[in-house]
Motif scaffolding. Structure first.
Motif: not given
Length: 662
Positions: A507-517, A520-531, A540-542
């Motif tokens: 669901a990470q892609q769907t989550f990212a597109e909804n966050i950008r809506m 907000f900025k969103v990107w991956r950093e290793g295993d983490s998601i940063l908003v 968000i780390a696991r």
């Protein structure tokens, strides 16, 4: 008692004809008594089912129906709802409140308790036994040595023979249930037999005054907004009167019925009958089976957790109104000031944030129940016959705002319907690790540890409310299966540990597109998601979520928005409210929930009109994180007026592109 209602209904009583008066002429007021009712004084006429219940309760408490025949038989009787454990009515006739008829959920039966006037009259006529106590002081719960009497209820006299209380036989003990401090005698009336037809005839002038005022109001609002008049008809008495008034004012109107999927059969039948009686086009906003599927995500609804109203009422009505009246409508409803404190403070013209293109108004805001019923009888309107059997409120038969007494009526008349709901409650009771009393005494009717819930809980031996545990189990048992288990505040940050990955891998892609809506900025950093927002950084780390900084309202609201996207991605109810209200038609519904498309105006209407975000996240998830069950009332949260302003602004900018109804 201190006055808490901004508007109070006043009922006058004609002592000669022995009937109630709703609006006496100025030159007649001094001829009538004012019936002393508990506020707001919204009394209604007793109906056949009420008379039967009243008689049976009196026989149980006093051994015969002599008291009923003396005070109520062949007389117009009024019922006035008052606060109590469950459902309680003040029962009045002949200008006096003679007692209270109430449902005792712990004895599972109706009871009748005398008021001071009732005790005075019954004692004077030798209709009730009494006990004399050598004491100056009396209090509720006081134990008294019982005399030899077959009656369950007795009048208590003090050492001077004055009426001081009434007592009830409880388990072989006589216990004071009500003490008196007002010793004024009953008012005198002719006590002549009377009927509702007599009351209607006497009140015709007052009814015509109310009718004229209501019609003028409707015409004035229509002139201002110039929308198609649409009457929301529920199958209840108030909407019936509003419908009749609208037809008199405008001639042809559309009739809108919201079929929630949990209506009683007689209500559905009445809706059809009324539409045919007035020759009106019936428009049905149907929720289908949505309630029964959504309850798996949200859990049982509550008085303070009304997700059901969003899912099966507001969303279907919004979809239907956008399809049928896309340019707007004048929605005429049967709302009255005396129904609740919120409605007492409500304006007579308003917009709802879930249906902001519709202007709503009520022509009967200042009408009492007595006025409504007399108008129905005077005009021979086709009312729902469930009222005659003892039902007082109609609508969703499992509404959490109902009393246990009303649930008992449903289970008696419609056992199959009630069994279906009981099976759902039992399923959730086991999930939430609650005792059987959670269902039996209706504790499910509250989400938060409200004062009323605590009162009931105190009557259950060994039961303790634990809202954190209940909220956590509710989330773990829902379709989301994601709950905050540990919250750590340190320095200028907040760290939340969940039971599972906050964002599932698929669901990470769907989550990212909804966050950008949300811009907000969103990107991956290793295993983490940063908003990242203007004010806040969320990592968000696991199964952990860390917020920095976390010392301002803006940080709380940014976290709330991220959580709403998270839970929408995991357990979207597929109601499509977000699709409906996107001003640019940029949201599409997918198997994984809503998916925005660019360009997106980032107005957040899709979040603010989402039942999952508005109810599950705001009232269950965020309270667990902030440690406050009332966190949803925080001042920094976007509320209805702001949402309507956003909608209005977006509509003005993009009105010609507003998304079509589904």
């Amino acid at each position: 008692m201190p006055r808490t209602w901004p508007k109070v209904a006043k009922v006058y009583w004609d002592p000669y004809d022995d009937i109630p008066i709703i609006q006496p002429r100025q030159d007649e007021i001094d001829l009538y008594y004012v019936l002393r009712l508990t506020e707001p004084g919204d009394a209604r006429p007793a109906r056949p089912g009420d008379y039967q219940r009243l008689r049976e309760s009196i026989v149980r408490g006093f051994g015969s129906d002599k008291l009923f025949r003396e005070l109520f038989e062949n007389r117009v009787v009024l019922f006035n709802k008052v606060p109590h454990w469950d459902l309680m009515w003040e029962v009045a006739s002949s200008g006096n409140v003679w007692g209270q008829l109430y449902f005792d959920p712990f004895a599972d039966t109706w009871k009748f308790r005398l008021s001071y006037h009732g005790a005075y009259e019954a004692l004077d006529k030798g209709l009730v036994d009494h006990v004399k106590v050598d004491s100056k002081y009396f209090y509720t719960g006081m134990a008294i040595n019982p005399p030899s009497s077959s009656q369950q209820s007795l009048v208590v006299l003090d050492y001077k023979g004055r009426i001081r209380a009434v007592a009830e036989n409880v388990g072989g003990k006589l216990v004071v249930t009500k003490t008196f401090h007002d010793y004024r005698p009953p008012v005198e009336t002719s006590r002549r037999p009377s009927t509702l037809q007599d009351v209607v005839k006497k009140n015709m002038e007052g009814l015509l005054t109310l009718e004229g005022r209501a019609i003028r109001h409707l015409l004035k609002v229509r002139e201002k907004y110039n929308y198609k008049p649409v009457v929301s008809y529920s199958g209840g008495k108030d909407s019936l009167v509003s419908l009749h008034l609208a037809v008199k004012a405008f001639g042809g109107v559309d009739m809108l019925f919201n079929d929630t999927g949990i209506e009683l059969p007689e209500t559905l039948k009445n809706v059809e009958e009324v539409s045919k009686a007035y020759s009106l086009d019936l428009v049905t906003a149907s929720a289908g089976n949505f309630f029964w599927t959504a309850v798996e995500t949200f859990g049982p609804p509550g008085k303070d957790y009304r997700w059901c109203c969003k899912i099966i009422k507001l969303v279907p009505i919004a979809k239907t109104s956008r399809a049928k009246w896309p340019s707007g409508a004048l929605n005429i409803v049967g709302q009255r000031a005396y129904e609740s404190l919120d409605r007492a403070k409500s304006p007579v013209v308003w917009r709802n944030r879930w249906i902001p293109h519709v202007v709503s108004t009520t022509p009967i805001q200042d009408w009492s129940q007595l006025s409504v019923w007399l108008y129905i009888y005077a005009n021979k309107l086709p009312y729902n016959r469930l009222y005659d059997t003892g039902f007082d409120r109609l609508g969703c038969y499992l509404c959490p705002s109902s009393y246990l007494a009303e649930f008992k009526d449903v289970s008696t008349h419609y056992p199959c319907l009630w069994e279906r709901w009981l099976s759902v409650l039992e399923h959730w009771r086991e999930r939430l690790n609650q005792p059987p009393e959670w269902v039996k005494y209706g504790l499910w009717r509250w989400l938060t540890p409200a004062a009323a819930k605590k009162r009931v809980a105190r009557r259950i031996p060994g039961y303790a409310l634990d809202w954190r545990k209940e909220y956590t189990l509710r989330l773990l048992s829902s379709e989301a299966r994601l709950a905050p288990l540990h919250v750590k505040r340190g320095g200028n940050s907040l760290e939340v540990t969940f039971n599972d990955n906050v964002v599932e891998d698929e669901a990470q892609q769907t989550f990212a597109e909804n966050i950008r809506m949300l811009s907000f900025k969103v990107w991956r950093e290793g295993d983490s998601i940063l908003v990242e927002t203007k004010n806040t950084r969320i990592k968000i780390a696991r199964n952990t979520l860390k917020v920095e900084p976390f010392d301002k309202d803006e940080n709380v609201e940014d976290l709330a928005d991220v959580l709403k996207v998270t839970y929408r991605t995991r357990s979207c109810a597929k109601c499509a409210s977000c699709v409906l209200w996107c001003p640019l038609n940029r949201v599409k519904m997918t198997p994984k929930g809503p998916l925005p498309r660019v360009p997106c105006p980032s107005c957040k209407l899709c979040i603010d009109t989402c039942p999952l975000a508005d109810q599950l996240v705001e009232k269950v998830v965020i309270p667990l994180i902030l440690g406050n069950p009332k966190a949803f009332k925080r001042s920094s949260r976007r509320h209805g007026a702001e949402v309507i302003q956003v909608f209005t602004r977006m509509y003005r900018l993009w009105g010609n592109r507003v998304s079509p109804a589904l």
